[in-house]
Structures are given as C-alpha cells and as structure tokens.
Design an enzyme around this catalytic site. Sequence first.
Site, PDB file in Angstrom:
ATOM      1  CD  GLU A   5       6.913 -15.817   8.653  1.00  0.00           C
ATOM      2  OE1 GLU A   5       7.680 -15.513   9.590  1.00  0.00           O
ATOM      3  OE2 GLU A   5       6.984 -16.890   8.035  1.00  0.00           O
ATOM      4  CG  HIS A  29       8.745   0.159   5.729  1.00  0.00           C
ATOM      5  ND1 HIS A  29       8.900  -1.195   5.866  1.00  0.00           N
ATOM      6  CD2 HIS A  29       7.418   0.410   5.936  1.00  0.00           C
ATOM      7  CE1 HIS A  29       7.735  -1.746   6.160  1.00  0.00           C
ATOM      8  NE2 HIS A  29       6.813  -0.792   6.201  1.00  0.00           N
ATOM      9  CG  MET A  53      -1.874  -1.228   1.148  1.00  0.00           C
ATOM     10  SD  MET A  53      -3.418  -0.968   2.020  1.00  0.00           S
ATOM     11  CE  MET A  53      -2.819  -0.803   3.674  1.00  0.00           C
ATOM     12  CB  SER A  95       4.378  -0.687  10.537  1.00  0.00           C
ATOM     13  OG  SER A  95       3.119  -0.199  10.135  1.00  0.00           O
ATOM     14  CB  SER A  96       3.302   2.210   5.964  1.00  0.00           C
ATOM     15  OG  SER A  96       3.819   1.296   5.044  1.00  0.00           O
ATOM     16  CG  HIS A 100       7.039  -2.313   1.942  1.00  0.00           C
ATOM     17  ND1 HIS A 100       6.993  -1.131   2.632  1.00  0.00           N
ATOM     18  CD2 HIS A 100       5.821  -2.892   2.118  1.00  0.00           C
ATOM     19  CE1 HIS A 100       5.788  -0.985   3.177  1.00  0.00           C
ATOM     20  NE2 HIS A 100       5.065  -2.040   2.896  1.00  0.00           N
TER      21      HIS A 100
HETATM   22  P1  AMP Z   1       1.572  -3.036   3.465  1.00  0.00           P
HETATM   23  O1  AMP Z   1       2.115  -2.016   2.533  1.00  0.00           O
HETATM   24  O2  AMP Z   1       1.599  -2.639   4.903  1.00  0.00           O
HETATM   25  O3  AMP Z   1       0.239  -3.587   3.003  1.00  0.00           O
HETATM   26  O4  AMP Z   1       2.568  -4.272   3.402  1.00  0.00           O
HETATM   27  C1  AMP Z   1       2.899  -4.894   2.183  1.00  0.00           C
HETATM   28  C2  AMP Z   1       3.566  -6.211   2.484  1.00  0.00           C
HETATM   29  O5  AMP Z   1       4.744  -5.982   3.251  1.00  0.00           O
HETATM   30  C3  AMP Z   1       2.675  -7.157   3.305  1.00  0.00           C
HETATM   31  O6  AMP Z   1       2.849  -8.482   2.834  1.00  0.00           O
HETATM   32  C4  AMP Z   1       3.231  -6.997   4.697  1.00  0.00           C
HETATM   33  O7  AMP Z   1       3.030  -8.126   5.511  1.00  0.00           O
HETATM   34  C5  AMP Z   1       4.704  -6.793   4.402  1.00  0.00           C
HETATM   35  N1  AMP Z   1       5.361  -6.129   5.534  1.00  0.00           N
HETATM   36  C6  AMP Z   1       5.066  -4.910   6.053  1.00  0.00           C
HETATM   37  N2  AMP Z   1       5.855  -4.657   7.123  1.00  0.00           N
HETATM   38  C7  AMP Z   1       6.638  -5.749   7.287  1.00  0.00           C
HETATM   39  C8  AMP Z   1       7.664  -6.113   8.218  1.00  0.00           C
HETATM   40  N3  AMP Z   1       8.037  -5.297   9.190  1.00  0.00           N
HETATM   41  N4  AMP Z   1       8.275  -7.307   8.057  1.00  0.00           N
HETATM   42  C9  AMP Z   1       7.904  -8.151   7.052  1.00  0.00           C
HETATM   43  N5  AMP Z   1       6.954  -7.873   6.154  1.00  0.00           N
HETATM   44  C10 AMP Z   1       6.330  -6.697   6.261  1.00  0.00           C
END
Ligand code: AMP
Length: 278
Positions: free
Chosen positions: A146, A32, A28, A183-184, A35
């Site tokens: 995970e 960072h 999304m 995390s974003s 990703h």
């Molecule tokens: P998002 O942009 O938050 O939807 O995340 C995109 C992908 O990155 C998803 O599969 C998340 O699980 C993964 N992701 C986000 N933060 C982490 C993290 N700290 N460690 C591993 N995977 C992550």
Amino acid sequence: MQIFYTVKEIQNYLSQHATKSVGFVATMGALHQAHISLIDISKEENELTICSIFVNPKQFNKKEDLEKYPRNTPADLEKLKTGGCDVVFIPSVTEMYPQKVEKNFDFGTLSEVMEAEHRPGHFNGVAIVIERFFEILKPTRAYFGEKDYQQLAVIKALAKQINSPTKIVGCPIFREENGLAMSSRNERLSSVEKEQASIISKALKYVCEHKHKSVSELKSHFLKEMSEHKNFDPEYFEIADELTLEPIINWGHADKYIAFTAVNVSGVRLIDNMTIIN
Ligand code: AMP
C-alpha cells in the site's frame, strides 16, 4: 531456494508444481524488510512463493532515475533465503520483452492524477510488466504494498481489464521506527536525511489527526512543513477519494480518504500515503 533466470526454466519448474497455490511478489530488488513482509504474507497464504527481481525500464520516465536505481542481487538473495522465499525469478530485459511491446492501457482517473500526472507513462510501464509476469507465472495471488497505493489500484484495475484469475492482495505500509516509509530509494539518503525525511510521515499523521480543518488548510500546512528544509522539494500533496483516487477540494461523506504525497529529499523522490478515517 530455487533461482531461475529464464522463462523456460521457471515455467518448467512450475509445471512440476501445477497443483500448488502460488503467491507472487514483484520487486525491483534492493530488498528491505518491507519486501520481506510481503513474502511473509504470501508464505502464509500459498504453498509456493515466488519473488521476482527485475528493474523494469518501461516504468521509468527518466533515464537518470533508471540508472541510479540501487541494485544488489547477492544481498537480495541472502535476504530472500533468510526470509524463506521458495523461488526467485531474475529475468533479463530481453527475457521479459523478447518483442517490442506497444500497449496503451487506460485506467481512467488512475492514469491521470498524482503519480500518473508527475510520472507520465509510469503506470503504463507497470501494467505492461505485471501483465507479462502474470502471463509467465500465472500466480494464484499477487502481493503489492500500500506504500505504492496508486500502483496497487492500477494493478487491481489491470487484473479486471485482462480478466486475470490472479487475486490482487494489498499489504500494509512498513515503516522505519521514525515513521519513514521503507523504500529502496532510502539507500540514497544519508542518516541525517533519513531522519529529516521522517517529517513526511509525521506531517501526514498531522493531517489524519486534524480532519476538522479544511482540505486547503491541511494542504497549506503540509507544504509549509516541507518548505522548512531547503533540500525538500514537494511534487504534490492531495487528499483523495479512497476508491477513485480523485483528489478532493472539500470533505465529503465517504468513510475514508487517503492523503498522498511525493517529495524530493536531496534529489531522491519519496512517496507516502496515509488513510484518514472520516
Ligand atoms: P519495489 O521493489 O519498490 O518495486 O517494491 C516491490 C513491492 O514492495 C511493491 O508492491 C511495493 O509497493 C512494496 N513495498 C515497497 N516498500 C514498501 C513499504 N514500505 N511497505 C509496504 N510495501 C512496500
């Protein structure tokens, strides 16, 4: 690095690379290092890696959360370029959902506990967007972190339900040096709050290292740790079965359990989990 905004464009590109294995990382945005770690794994295992940037409105159960979600596409593209991503797909909402989608997936317990209970409709929205991405891109493998363990389990269940040929690959949690899961949403925390938020992973670590204590003692300990900061508001803490994600009350004989939590820190909702080896 190729950038596409429409289904037609990306499908045209993919038809010219039909013999290649395709790795897909759905994001999304507000990218960072975590990703990029998914991109790295995909690059190792596939000839072509596609990253999508799409803030999926269907998975937000609170309008305010959707509006506040950080967005920074120029910086994202820079990071993806440096990370060696081959293709970026940035569809609009109408490109993703040209028609009204009304689907109700049932993932059993996964649709009922923890994140599902606290964010009604969230996983249905995740399943809708991932099914659509798989339909458009037909990836060989898709990579999910995970950190969102329940989401990963839901996507594995989805792939089974829709008979998807895409292999779902789970990737390890990427953390800051202080242990905070990347995390974003961390972007919305001050540096002091980020340091405070690292107690979430420290408390999870404590749980993993004290499995001689009862589940209820560990739950109380975790929640007490969280209550020491006025700006912390825990939504749940559970120790759950690794496969069904059913929260447990007493230890059983499984090889592994997972401790899961969601904590609001200064109004920012953070989730984390840690595996407990029995
Ligand atoms: P998002 O942009 O938050 O939807 O995340 C995109 C992908 O990155 C998803 O599969 C998340 O699980 C993964 N992701 C986000 N933060 C982490 C993290 N700290 N460690 C591993 N995977 C992550």
